[in-house]
Design a protein around this motif. Structure first.
Motif, PDB file in Angstrom:
ATOM      1  N   ALA A  84      -0.767   7.087  -9.028  1.00 22.54           N
ATOM      2  CA  ALA A  84       0.028   8.431  -9.043  1.00 22.54           C
ATOM      3  C   ALA A  84      -0.968   9.371  -8.262  1.00 22.54           C
ATOM      4  N   SER A 140       0.827  -1.336   0.025  1.00 21.96           N
ATOM      5  CA  SER A 140       0.041  -0.057   0.009  1.00 21.96           C
ATOM      6  C   SER A 140       0.920   1.246  -0.043  1.00 21.96           C
ATOM      7  N   HIS A 141       0.994   1.894  -1.022  1.00 19.94           N
ATOM      8  CA  HIS A 141       1.702   2.905  -1.498  1.00 19.94           C
ATOM      9  C   HIS A 141       1.165   4.558  -1.040  1.00 19.94           C
ATOM     10  N   TYR A 172      -2.702 -11.625  -6.584  1.00 14.23           N
ATOM     11  CA  TYR A 172      -2.139 -12.726  -6.989  1.00 14.23           C
ATOM     12  C   TYR A 172      -3.041 -14.331  -7.000  1.00 14.23           C
ATOM     13  N   ASN A 222      -0.979   6.491  -3.526  1.00 18.72           N
ATOM     14  CA  ASN A 222      -2.298   6.401  -3.010  1.00 18.72           C
ATOM     15  C   ASN A 222      -2.621   7.631  -2.306  1.00 18.72           C
ATOM     16  N   MET A 223      -3.496   8.261  -2.718  1.00 21.39           N
ATOM     17  CA  MET A 223      -3.752   9.694  -1.968  1.00 21.39           C
ATOM     18  C   MET A 223      -4.877   9.602  -1.301  1.00 21.39           C
ATOM     19  N   HIS A 283      -3.864  11.447 -10.298  1.00 20.16           N
ATOM     20  CA  HIS A 283      -4.976  10.988 -10.969  1.00 20.16           C
ATOM     21  C   HIS A 283      -5.855   9.915 -10.225  1.00 20.16           C
ATOM     22  N   ARG A 293       9.255  -1.932  -5.142  1.00 12.59           N
ATOM     23  CA  ARG A 293       9.409  -0.727  -5.735  1.00 12.59           C
ATOM     24  C   ARG A 293       9.582   0.065  -4.433  1.00 12.59           C
ATOM     25  N   ASP A 325       4.719 -12.356  -0.439  1.00  9.45           N
ATOM     26  CA  ASP A 325       4.405 -11.524   0.808  1.00  9.45           C
ATOM     27  C   ASP A 325       3.896 -12.565   1.877  1.00  9.45           C
ATOM     28  N   GLY A 330       4.956 -11.224  -4.964  1.00 14.02           N
ATOM     29  CA  GLY A 330       4.043 -12.457  -4.917  1.00 14.02           C
ATOM     30  C   GLY A 330       4.578 -13.318  -3.767  1.00 14.02           C
ATOM     31  N   ASP A 370       7.815  -3.607  -0.382  1.00 14.02           N
ATOM     32  CA  ASP A 370       7.244  -3.464  -1.940  1.00 14.02           C
ATOM     33  C   ASP A 370       8.399  -3.356  -2.878  1.00 14.02           C
ATOM     34  N   ARG A 425      -5.554  -1.750   0.173  1.00 14.63           N
ATOM     35  CA  ARG A 425      -7.016  -1.671  -0.169  1.00 14.63           C
ATOM     36  C   ARG A 425      -7.002  -2.532  -1.457  1.00 14.63           C
ATOM     37  N   HIS A 426      -6.381  -1.877  -2.543  1.00 15.92           N
ATOM     38  CA  HIS A 426      -6.258  -2.860  -3.881  1.00 15.92           C
ATOM     39  C   HIS A 426      -5.403  -3.985  -3.457  1.00 15.92           C
TER      40      HIS A 426
HETATM   41  N1  LIG Z   1      -4.123   9.122  -6.161  1.00 19.84           N
HETATM   42  C1  LIG Z   1      -4.636   7.923  -6.144  1.00 19.84           C
HETATM   43  N2  LIG Z   1      -4.968   7.448  -4.631  1.00 19.84           N
HETATM   44  C2  LIG Z   1      -5.921   6.460  -4.928  1.00 19.84           C
HETATM   45  C3  LIG Z   1      -6.780   6.090  -6.062  1.00 19.84           C
HETATM   46  C4  LIG Z   1      -6.375   6.583  -7.364  1.00 19.84           C
HETATM   47  O1  LIG Z   1      -6.802   6.393  -8.419  1.00 19.84           O
HETATM   48  N3  LIG Z   1      -5.451   7.591  -7.295  1.00 19.84           N
HETATM   49  N4  LIG Z   1      -7.424   5.038  -6.043  1.00 19.84           N
HETATM   50  C5  LIG Z   1      -7.979   4.527  -4.545  1.00 19.84           C
HETATM   51  C6  LIG Z   1      -8.264   3.076  -4.642  1.00 19.84           C
HETATM   52  S1  LIG Z   1      -9.914   2.676  -5.030  1.00 19.84           S
HETATM   53  C7  LIG Z   1      -7.368   2.304  -4.057  1.00 19.84           C
HETATM   54  S2  LIG Z   1      -7.934   0.388  -4.171  1.00 19.84           S
HETATM   55  C8  LIG Z   1      -6.271   2.234  -3.534  1.00 19.84           C
HETATM   56  C9  LIG Z   1      -4.906   1.578  -4.143  1.00 19.84           C
HETATM   57  O2  LIG Z   1      -3.964   1.780  -3.504  1.00 19.84           O
HETATM   58  P1  LIG Z   1      -3.181   0.708  -2.655  1.00 19.84           P
HETATM   59  O3  LIG Z   1      -3.913  -0.260  -1.888  1.00 19.84           O
HETATM   60  O4  LIG Z   1      -1.876   1.400  -2.048  1.00 19.84           O
HETATM   61  O5  LIG Z   1      -2.663  -0.336  -3.746  1.00 19.84           O
HETATM   62  P2  LIG Z   1      -1.432  -1.398  -4.023  1.00 19.84           P
HETATM   63  O6  LIG Z   1      -1.894  -2.235  -5.056  1.00 19.84           O
HETATM   64  O7  LIG Z   1      -1.289  -1.803  -2.792  1.00 19.84           O
HETATM   65  O8  LIG Z   1      -0.483  -0.546  -4.541  1.00 19.84           O
HETATM   66  C10 LIG Z   1       0.601  -0.821  -5.267  1.00 19.84           C
HETATM   67  C11 LIG Z   1       1.737  -0.897  -4.774  1.00 19.84           C
HETATM   68  O9  LIG Z   1       2.106  -2.165  -4.453  1.00 19.84           O
HETATM   69  C12 LIG Z   1       3.342  -2.549  -4.837  1.00 19.84           C
HETATM   70  N5  LIG Z   1       3.151  -3.991  -5.140  1.00 19.84           N
HETATM   71  C13 LIG Z   1       2.938  -4.515  -6.156  1.00 19.84           C
HETATM   72  N6  LIG Z   1       2.889  -6.020  -6.162  1.00 19.84           N
HETATM   73  C14 LIG Z   1       3.415  -6.218  -4.940  1.00 19.84           C
HETATM   74  C15 LIG Z   1       3.767  -7.619  -4.199  1.00 19.84           C
HETATM   75  O10 LIG Z   1       3.693  -8.536  -4.593  1.00 19.84           O
HETATM   76  N7  LIG Z   1       4.119  -7.222  -2.797  1.00 19.84           N
HETATM   77  C16 LIG Z   1       4.140  -6.048  -2.296  1.00 19.84           C
HETATM   78  N8  LIG Z   1       4.487  -6.090  -0.982  1.00 19.84           N
HETATM   79  N9  LIG Z   1       3.910  -4.935  -2.903  1.00 19.84           N
HETATM   80  C17 LIG Z   1       3.626  -5.085  -4.420  1.00 19.84           C
HETATM   81  C18 LIG Z   1       3.488  -1.689  -5.994  1.00 19.84           C
HETATM   82  O11 LIG Z   1       4.872  -1.591  -6.138  1.00 19.84           O
HETATM   83  C19 LIG Z   1       2.814  -0.449  -5.601  1.00 19.84           C
HETATM   84  O12 LIG Z   1       3.719   0.605  -4.965  1.00 19.84           O
HETATM   85  O13 LIG Z   1      -5.720   3.779  -3.846  1.00 19.84           O
HETATM   86  C20 LIG Z   1      -6.713   4.725  -3.512  1.00 19.84           C
HETATM   87  N10 LIG Z   1      -6.211   6.009  -3.466  1.00 19.84           N
END
Ligand SMILES: Nc1nc2c(c(=O)[nH]1)N[C@H]1C(S)=C(S)[C@@H](COP(=O)(O)OP(=O)(O)OC[C@H]3O[C@@H](n4cnc5c(=O)[nH]c(N)nc54)[C@H](O)[C@@H]3O)O[C@H]1N2
Ligand SMILES: Nc1nc2c(c(=O)[nH]1)N[C@H]1C(S)=C(S)[C@@H](COP(=O)(O)OP(=O)(O)OC[C@H]3O[C@@H](n4cnc5c(=O)[nH]c(N)nc54)[C@H](O)[C@@H]3O)O[C@H]1N2
Ligand code: SF4
Ligand code: SF4
Ligand code: SF4
Ligand code: SF4
Ligand code: SF4
Ligand SMILES: [Mo]
Lengths: 179, 313, 737
Positions: C618, C215-216, C344, C220-221, C621, C245, C264, C262, C243, C339-340
């Protein structure tokens, strides 16, 4: 005399550009231009990386080369806080100020005059923070008066390590970055 | 590794400064030429050559007048807010090279006019006999002409200096932050002007003198360029890499080929041969010198804009 | 499970509201702030401020829109709003771009040529709705109303859902479950008996140690979380980031674990192994509330850091140190649930592992961990007739193949039913505010499903990619130009907020409630809309909560009295699992034949020359919806593909060079810039989601950057809840660009 400036906590800044967008909306910055921006500096090799994220803009230098370079006096120090401003009606667009700014903080507005950050003096004069400061979701920016020993900006500088940008350029910038 | 990214995207600023295109180099070049010509004309006046019927000191002011006006036109074309150009003359900003320059330029015009009036065109004088007055005044006392020659040289040097100082006063560009840029532009202006006068001079003595002088100027110019480069290379890291832009970087081809090779070294050789009567005088060499001077301004202006305190390139 | 959670809300809520209900007459025409003064007929000068709540993402921050001389000028956070605290995120700040977007659809459009050719005829609203109603009636006659499905994302879908239910279908879904939060919600429900919910119930600001698995935050804002993160940083909280990245939040971390994508679950098991072995966990908490701890401890006995090292590539010492760091800060230490989470296909189990580690840390119900949210009680509008009862099953999950896909429906399940007609044909889609071509994995399947439809209606504000395939596009007024339903999401501080129009829609765009109501009329179910306009509806709801629309219009948000949110503040701990405890050993999963305790499964390696495709957000967006907004499009106009510097050097790729990506199935992306960087592992590449759009009518976004979605041809179904794991695609560089 006041000397306005900012102290920015790079440990908090996430580089989200909210400050950039807020500035553009507040100041009707024309499309394709920005008065502030984000610089990210990553040092090292994966996975051992040191990264600093900074929001940057005109440093409202105390020894501003842009002011001394200006042939018309359009670039000047404002009476309040030493803020460096451009008087649109005096600017001929010769761009000497742009060439003289080591931070590349200025640009030519499509209307012909040179534009840049104003420290949102129109807000500051009303007692508000600049737009970028007041929008920042990480509260990493603090605006204030360096000539006031009790000001928040001075307190922050006294409590943390900091640096400014290109101090070697000798412009005496008024934005400091906490690290 | 040092990975720097920036979200800034300002037109003409990013990814590198491009605020000045052809106008400023052309203006600097023409300014340099005018400076050189004034120095030459002033020198001849000082030397008492005003009695030579075909002395170049009489027609150079015309040419200077035209070139200077073209230069100012280029400068004007570069302004983004042209309607406000008069703002230059509602103030004098002591710290601004640009302000100095704009005032010097307006002061130079009267100088040139007076110079022209030392030998006013006959047709004009017929209509306005009053225009003979300055000539009478100056010619009544050779000392006056001598002093005027010195003054012309003084103003010529002023412009020449100014074209270099303008850039080096903008300390934000490492390539320009050199204390001898003014000397470079001054010498280059002199060599360009000498080359030019050498081509058009009707007076054989002057032609020979200027060819020799030009060779001297070219040598000095080469020397000043070397100083300029060494100065940058031994200063800060950013200045060193700014110098590399010319030596090995994106501007190396134009610098080595046009500025050094075709602009200085080859014409120097040709002129040496010509002066020593090994070959005939040819306008090719002076033309090369003049073009070299033009390219020098272009290279310095563009590479200077590209050079930067933050970036590594 | 939802009903159980609700029961707890009732137990702890009973919010006393000190708001007087003001009686005001409501205008029958619903308009935004005016440009022209109705009385004088002159343009309105000066500043007008109108509170509303943001819709650029689903966080729903309270905002105040500013108009200067009748023109929309800027939007700021509403200082009284607990989600925004007066500060919006960059997307919210740039939200005015929604109104100004030059790509907006101005009138309803009906398809002229083949589907997907993006050729339209402008029609009136009456013609468009008549067309839709006729088709829907035909579907109802020939197949039954259930053969219509609704895809709707966000609060704006409320009234369309209502219309669809009145019409007779319950097949309705969003990409927010099976492509987003589903695994996390189910994983946490299996463990604590409750999901995490949205906004996430994470008490970041009070935490002393926060661990992020992917969760970044910062990219992720989600606003409140980012704000709280900064407070945690100010309090010197330790941050641990896992992560592949080096994300923004990784740069704030005390420990950064550059994990192999994949793997974790292996890391989580190893962390738990350390914490259990070294007895660093919250022993009291686990003894009191835990169920099946012994079996759990036995299961992870051999999952040592040394075991995890070859799997995850994380040094055992780093695993130990970071485990000790999180344990040291108990109970103000938690693992962010993400959240997202559809990565896998074993994502529910990964979320279970995250939940269990949180349980060991005693984080659930604790300050600096997971708080127990409360909700401002605003009764539902109650004067609706009963919906018709359907005898047919829902189509999204035939035979309950995915036993825990029951809270929300599977979008991909409805898509599948549309393709194969099982258990019965789906002939019409109504799509509201979701770009299914970017949101669902495997675009070909989405298009195959669309080709089977008799009717595809898309309600959107721009001619988006999904709209390009529609038979009818209905142009909606943006969130700045309309009312929507109230927001009283459960949160730390209970509140209710209003979205109201701040400016008129520039053309013939209409708000969703109007569309839903008019469509209901045409469908002959107009009696389901007893109110004349949404103001009546909102006022009726608010009155029942002791408030009024007039008050909300003025304040934008009203807060209830502060309620306890931690066990320590007197909330009786309760877990709505079969055992009534935190299930280290899941009885429910066991019953369905799944691992009762999470196990690591291997997800393989990219073939030689290929990289695992990862993606994320980003800050400027939201998915694919904001790329045409002014300010935001300047802030980031295209995405880049992140690639390890050394790898890029070896391949001779330069920064900013355009390439195409090709995945394992030969699918190619659009042109996208390479970004060589030290900030990513060598075995994966990364892109920001939402770019590379292919809608020709979207002049500002057409083919800007590359689309990760286009390359996600494979996806792995989560057997527990039907989520679509999408991080299972490999790409290589194709130079033909
Ligand atoms: N600015 C902005 N913010 C948002 C959104 C947006 O559209 N824009 N959308 C919102 C919504 S609906 C959601 S669901 C959230 C999503 O936001 P998060 O829940 O934070 O989503 P992640 O998929 O965890 O984020 C991708 C990160 O996971 C890392 N990652 C990829 N694969 C793996 C892995 O196998 N293991 C580990 N440990 N890390 C991995 C990537 O390198 C990346 O840094 O964001 C929310 N916030
Ligand atoms: N490959 C890949 N797929 C993903 C993800 C990923 O990262 N990568 N992320 C997943 C996640 S976490 C989520 S939550 C989903 C998000 O999936 P979606 O919610 O579908 O997100 P968007 O792509 O932004 O599509 C939103 C659509 O709504 C339209 N729209 C915007 N404003 C309005 C409005 O006011 N009214 C109407 N009617 N329409 C409007 C936009 O123009 C756009 O077409 O995607 C999921 N799918
Ligand atoms: S708004 Fe704040 S956190 Fe975001 S980039 Fe600007 S200074 Fe950094
Ligand atoms: S940062 Fe640049 S523009 Fe601003 S005061 Fe300093 S020199 Fe002038
Ligand atoms: S561009 Fe305008 S502000 Fe800048 S130096 Fe010239 S006149 Fe002064
Ligand atoms: S102080 Fe004002 S003008 Fe300067 S960057 Fe911030 S918002 Fe823009
Ligand atoms: S998080 Fe940002 S985009 Fe989402 S609702 Fe809040 S301000 Fe709007
Ligand atoms: Mo999501």
């Amino acid at each position: 005399m006041a000397r306005y400036g900012m102290v920015i906590d790079t440990l908090k800044c996430v580089g989200c550009q909210d400050c950039v967008i807020a500035c553009e909306a507040e100041n009707s910055v024309p499309e394709g231009f920005c008065r502030d921006w984000i610089t990210t500096e990553a040092k090292g090799t994966f996975p051992t990386i040191q990264m600093e994220i900074r929001t940057e803009r005109c440093n409202h230098c105390t020894d501003a080369p842009c002011v001394s370079a200006c042939p018309t006096g359009a670039s000047h120090y404002h009476d309040i806080g030493g803020v460096v401003l451009v008087n649109h009606d005096e600017c001929i667009g010769c761009k000497a100020c742009i060439a003289s700014c080591p931070y590349d903080a200025r640009f030519v507005h499509p209307e012909g005059y040179v534009d840049k950050c104003t420290f949102c003096i129109h807000r500051v004069e009303k007692g508000q923070d600049p737009a970028c400061v007041s929008v920042c979701p990480t509260y990493c920016m603090t605006f204030g008066d360096f000539d006031d020993p009790g000001s928040e900006v001075n307190k922050l500088l006294n409590s943390r390590r900091y640096h400014s940008l290109l101090p070697e350029a000798g412009t005496k910038p008024n934005i400091y970055y906490l690290t | 590794m040092n990975e720097i990214t920036s979200t800034r995207h300002n037109h003409l600023i990013d990814p590198s400064l491009q605020i000045w295109n052809w106008e400023i180099p052309v203006y600097l070049f023409l300014g340099g030429m005018v400076a050189g010509m004034m120095l030459i004309a002033g020198y001849f006046l000082f030397k008492g050559r005003e009695n030579e019927e075909n002395c170049s000191c009489f027609y150079l002011p015309y040419i200077s007048f035209v070139l200077l006006s073209l230069g100012m036109l280029a400068l004007f074309l570069d302004l983004e807010h042209k309607l406000y150009v008069w703002r230059l003359y509602t103030t004098f900003e002591i710290s601004s090279a640009m302000s100095w320059g704009s005032w010097i330029l307006v002061l130079v015009y009267p100088m040139l006019i007076v110079n022209i009036l030392l030998k006013p065109p006959a047709a004009v004088v017929e209509k306005f006999p009053i225009l003979n007055k300055p000539k009478e005044y100056f010619f009544s006392n050779p000392m006056r002409i001598k002093s005027f020659g010195v003054l012309t040289m003084f103003f010529g040097a002023g412009i020449g200096l100014y074209t270099g100082v303008l850039l080096s006063s903008l300390g934000a560009r490492p390539l320009w932050s050199s204390s001898i840029l003014w000397m470079l532009f001054l010498v280059s202006g002199l060599s360009g002007a000498a080359a030019f006068v050498h081509v058009i001079a009707k007076n054989v003595y002057e032609r020979e003198l200027l060819a020799k002088a030009d060779n001297a100027f070219l040598i000095i110019e080469l020397f000043v360029i070397a100083l300029f480069i060494v100065g940058l290379k031994t200063a800060t890291e950013v200045q060193a890499s700014a110098a590399d832009l010319l030596l090995t970087g994106d501007y190396a081809a134009s610098f080595w080929v046009f500025v050094i090779g075709l602009g200085i070294v080859i014409p120097f050789i040709i002129q040496i041969l010509a002066v020593n009567h090994k070959i005939k005088h040819t306008p090719i060499a002076p033309l090369m010198v003049i073009l070299g001077g033009l390219v020098l301004r272009f290279v310095i202006v563009s590479a200077g804009q590209f050079s930067h305190w933050f970036r590594t390139y | 499970m939802n009903s159980l959670s609700r029961r707890r809300f009732l137990k702890i809520s009973g919010a006393t509201i000190s708001a007087a209900a003001a009686v005001t007459s409501l205008s029958s025409v619903v308009k935004g702030a005016q440009k022209i003064d109705e009385k004088t007929g002159k343009p309105i000068k000066g500043i007008q401020k109108i509170p509303t709540y943001c819709d650029v993402c689903f966080w729903k921050c309270g905002a105040i829109a500013y108009l200067k001389d009748g023109e929309l000028w800027k939007i700021e956070g509403n200082p009284n709003d607990p989600l925004s605290n007066g500060r919006l995120c960059p997307r919210g700040t740039g939200g005015i771009g929604a109104h100004y977007s030059t790509d907006r659809i101005k009138h309803p459009l009906i398809r002229k040529n083949e589907r997907g050719e993006e050729k339209w005829v402008e029609v009136t609203w009456d013609e468009a709705l008549e067309y839709i109603a006729t088709k829907m009636k035909k579907i109802k006659r020939e197949y039954g109303p259930e053969s219509m499905a609704l895809f709707s994302h966000g609060v704006g879908g409320t009234f369309l859902k209502h219309t669809m239910k009145a019409y007779g279908t319950n097949n309705m879904t969003a990409p927010s479950f099976a492509q987003c939060r589903g695994p996390r919600e189910v994983g946490f429900e299996m463990t604590f008996g409750e999901g995490v919910g949205s906004p996430e119930r994470t008490d970041i600001e009070n935490a002393k140690c926060i661990t992020f698995i992917g969760s970044h935050l910062g990219e992720n804002m989600h606003n409140t979380q980012v704000q709280e993160l900064s407070k945690a940083i100010a309090n010197n909280a330790s941050i641990i980031v896992v992560d592949p990245r080096f994300s923004v939040v990784a740069s704030k971390a005390k420990y950064y674990l550059p994990i192999k994508p994949g793997t974790d679950i292996a890391l989580l098991l190893a962390w738990m192994n350390v914490i259990v072995k070294e007895k660093l966990y919250d022993v009291d908490y686990v003894e009191k509330y835990g169920y099946g701890f012994e079996q759990f401890a036995a299961e992870i006995e051999d999952k040592t850091p040394e075991w995890a090292y070859p799997i995850t590539t994380i040094e055992p010492e780093l695993i130990r140190k970071s485990a000790r760091e999180m344990a040291k800060n108990i109970p103000a230490s938690f693992i962010h649930p993400g959240r997202h989470t559809t990565w896998y296909g074993d994502d529910t189990q990964r979320s279970r592992a995250i939940a269990l580690l949180n349980a060991l840390l005693g984080a659930w119900g604790r300050k600096g961990g997971f708080y127990l949210p409360n909700k401002f009680s605003v009764p539902k509008y109650s004067d609706y007739p009963k919906y018709p009862k359907s005898k047919k099953p829902l189509v999204h999950n035939p035979g309950h193949k995915y036993p825990y896909a029951e809270g929300e429906q599977l979008s991909t399940g409805i898509r599948e039913a549309t393709i194969n007609g099982i258990p019965y044909p789906i002939k019409g889609w109504m799509v509201y505010a979701t770009n299914l071509l970017q949101a669902l994995p495997n675009r070909d399947e989405t298009i195959a499903a669309i080709k089977n439809l008799d009717l595809l209606v898309v309600v959107d504000i721009v001619p988006s990619e999904i709209a390009g395939w529609a038979d009818v596009i209905l142009p909606e007024a943006t969130y700045l130009e309309r009312y929507d339903d109230l927001n009283n999401a459960p949160f730390k501080q209970n509140f209710v907020s209003l979205r109201q129009p701040v400016i008129d829609a520039p053309h013939d765009q209409k708000p969703n409630w109007w569309i839903a109501k008019k469509l209901a009329d045409k469908l002959g179910v107009g009696n389901y809309f007893p109110w004349n306009n949404i103001e009546e509806y909102l006022d009726a709801r608010l009155k029942k909560a002791g408030l009024s629309l007039a008050e909300l219009k003025k304040k934008g948000v009203v807060k209830g009295e502060k309620q306890p949110i931690y066990f320590d503040e007197g909330i009786e701990p309760g877990f709505f699992t079969p055992s009534g405890k935190i299930e280290f050993y899941s009885l429910q999963l066991e019953e369905h034949g799944f691992d009762p305790i999470p196990k690591f499964t291997d997800h393989g390696n990219p073939p030689p020359g290929y990289f695992r495709l990862l993606f994320g957000r980003a800050p400027v967006h939201t998915f694919s919806k904001t790329q045409s907004y002014k300010f935001l499009k300047d802030a980031m106009s295209e995405n880049e593909v992140w690639m390890n510097q050394t790898v890029a050097n070896k391949m001779g790729l330069k920064s900013g060079e355009y390439v195409q990506l090709k995945n394992q199935d030969g699918k190619k992306s659009g042109r996208v810039k390479v970004r060589p960087t030290e900030r990513i592992r060598t075995d994966c590449v990364y892109m920001v989601h939402g770019f590379g759009q292919t809608a020709k009518e979207m002049k500002t976004t057409y083919k800007k950057g590359g689309s990760d979605a286009e390359l996600v041809t494979r996806y792995k179904m989560d057997p527990i809840m039907g989520g679509t794991g999408m991080n299972v695609n490999y790409v290589t560089i194709d130079w033909e660009a």
